[in-house]
Write an enzyme that holds these catalytic residues in place. Structure first.
Site, short mmCIF file in Angstrom:
data_model
loop_
_atom_site.label_atom_id
_atom_site.label_comp_id
_atom_site.label_asym_id
_atom_site.label_seq_id
_atom_site.Cartn_x
_atom_site.Cartn_y
_atom_site.Cartn_z
CD GLU A 43 3.05 -1.42 6.44
OE1 GLU A 43 2.93 -0.26 6.81
OE2 GLU A 43 3.12 -1.75 5.24
CG HIS A 85 0.71 4.17 7.88
ND1 HIS A 85 -0.37 3.58 7.27
CD2 HIS A 85 1.79 3.42 7.54
CE1 HIS A 85 0.04 2.52 6.57
NE2 HIS A 85 1.35 2.40 6.72
CG HIS A 123 -0.27 -0.01 2.54
ND1 HIS A 123 -0.74 -0.71 3.62
CD2 HIS A 123 0.84 0.63 2.98
CE1 HIS A 123 0.06 -0.51 4.65
NE2 HIS A 123 1.02 0.31 4.28
CG HIS A 172 8.30 -1.65 3.65
ND1 HIS A 172 7.41 -2.61 4.02
CD2 HIS A 172 7.65 -0.47 3.88
CE1 HIS A 172 6.27 -2.06 4.43
NE2 HIS A 172 6.40 -0.75 4.37
C1 DHB Z 1 6.05 3.39 1.99
C2 DHB Z 1 5.55 2.13 2.37
C3 DHB Z 1 4.54 2.05 3.32
O1 DHB Z 1 4.02 0.87 3.77
C4 DHB Z 1 4.00 3.21 3.87
O2 DHB Z 1 2.98 3.09 4.74
C5 DHB Z 1 4.51 4.46 3.51
C6 DHB Z 1 5.53 4.53 2.57
C7 DHB Z 1 7.10 3.49 0.95
O3 DHB Z 1 7.68 2.47 0.54
O4 DHB Z 1 7.36 4.61 0.47
FE FE Z 2 2.59 1.18 5.41
#
Ligand code: DHB
Ligand code: FE
Length: 282
Positions: free
Chosen positions: A239, A59, A12, A192
């Site tokens: 996540e 978030h 997302h 990530h």
């Molecule tokens: C990004 C990924 C995320 O899950 C999020 O909530 C905000 C930014 C990203 O990769 O930029």
């Molecule tokens: Fe996120």
């Protein structure tokens, strides 16, 4: 009784909203990501779910660090998008499914999950992007029950607890006195890390093992602690807990076996390993 037809998962990243807005789906950077969606839309066009239960993580929009529920369930007639402004510009509110919201809430409390109930709930990119990716044309054709899982402020719930939450939600869907069809969605991940020394950290091997486990051995992930998950997937990679909940719901509906309809894994969008998946209940 209602029917749970299957589960969907997607990343997302907010920039996806900007790409949708600018029509960049065929742009070389974006194409490998967006190409994962047409087969899923075909499947949705065939199955036509009426309602989705969305496992997502807020978030810092609806819940800030001062008040952070571990699990929260929306019970609002509609949900307004109030994102931080770098995703999709403006979207009309999403319609809720109040009867299912309260049935899920009652079921979860009965099963000893001490949840927060939200009769007002602002939603961010984690809730809006999956709906726009799966149903890009026109008004969103499904009603929504958002289920929020904390991945922002420690302590976070353990994978086994999240799987159990998903199972309880699946049991609630199965026992909902309605002729509607329901799909569950997982919004988040995969590996990530957006900040700190390991910013940009991605773990393809672990992601692919996790995606495989969702098909054949969904409890595989419960062997890991939350700290091990952070180590293996990055700070925001946790996540993936949303996908664990989604798979738990399917386990309650169809037992251990699911069929993989289609899926896609692509690195990177932004700093993130992206995945999209559709699983059908047996
Ligand atoms: C990004 C990924 C995320 O899950 C999020 O909530 C905000 C930014 C990203 O990769 O930029
Ligand atoms: Fe996120």
């Amino acid at each position: 009784m209602a029917k749970l037809i299957g589960g969907l998962g997607t990343s997302h990243i907010p920039a996806i909203g900007g790409a949708i807005h600018k029509g960049l789906q065929q742009d070389p950077y974006w194409k490998p990501f967006f190409d994962g969606f047409p087969p899923i839309r075909d499947w949705l066009g065939e199955k036509k779910p009426d309602v989705v239960v969305m496992f997502y993580n807020d978030h810092g929009l609806n819940f800030f660090l001062d008040k952070m529920p571990t699990f929260a369930v929306g019970a609002a007639p509609e949900y307004n998008n109030a994102d931080e402004g770098w995703g999709i510009p403006t979207l009309p509110p999403f319609k809720g499914e109040l009867d299912l919201s309260w049935h899920i809430i009652n079921t979860l409390v009965e099963k000893e999950f001490d949840i927060v109930t939200c009769q007002e709930m602002l939603v961010d990119h984690a809730c809006t992007l999956p709906l726009k990716l799966f149903w890009p044309e026109g008004d969103c054709p499904v009603t929504v029950v958002p289920v929020c899982i904390n991945t922002v402020q420690f302590p976070l719930p353990k994978p086994g607890r999240v799987y159990a939450l998903g199972k309880a939600v699946g049991e609630a869907i199965k026992s909902w006195d309605s002729s509607k069809t329901v799909a569950v969605i997982a919004s988040g991940g995969l590996s990530h890390q957006l900040d700190g020394e390991r910013a940009g950290f991605i773990n393809k091997e672990f992601d692919l093992q996790f995606l495989d486990s969702l098909e054949s051995n969904p409890e595989w992930i419960t062997q890991f602690s939350v700290h091990e998950l952070v180590e293996k997937t990055g700070t925001q990679g946790v996540e993936l807990l949303m996908w664990v909940a989604m798979r738990g719901a399917l386990a309650a509906a169809g037992g251990s076996k699911v069929r993989r309809v289609t899926g896609n894994y692509h690195i990177p969008i932004s700093n993130t390993a992206t995945a999209v998946l559709a699983l059908e209940t047996a």
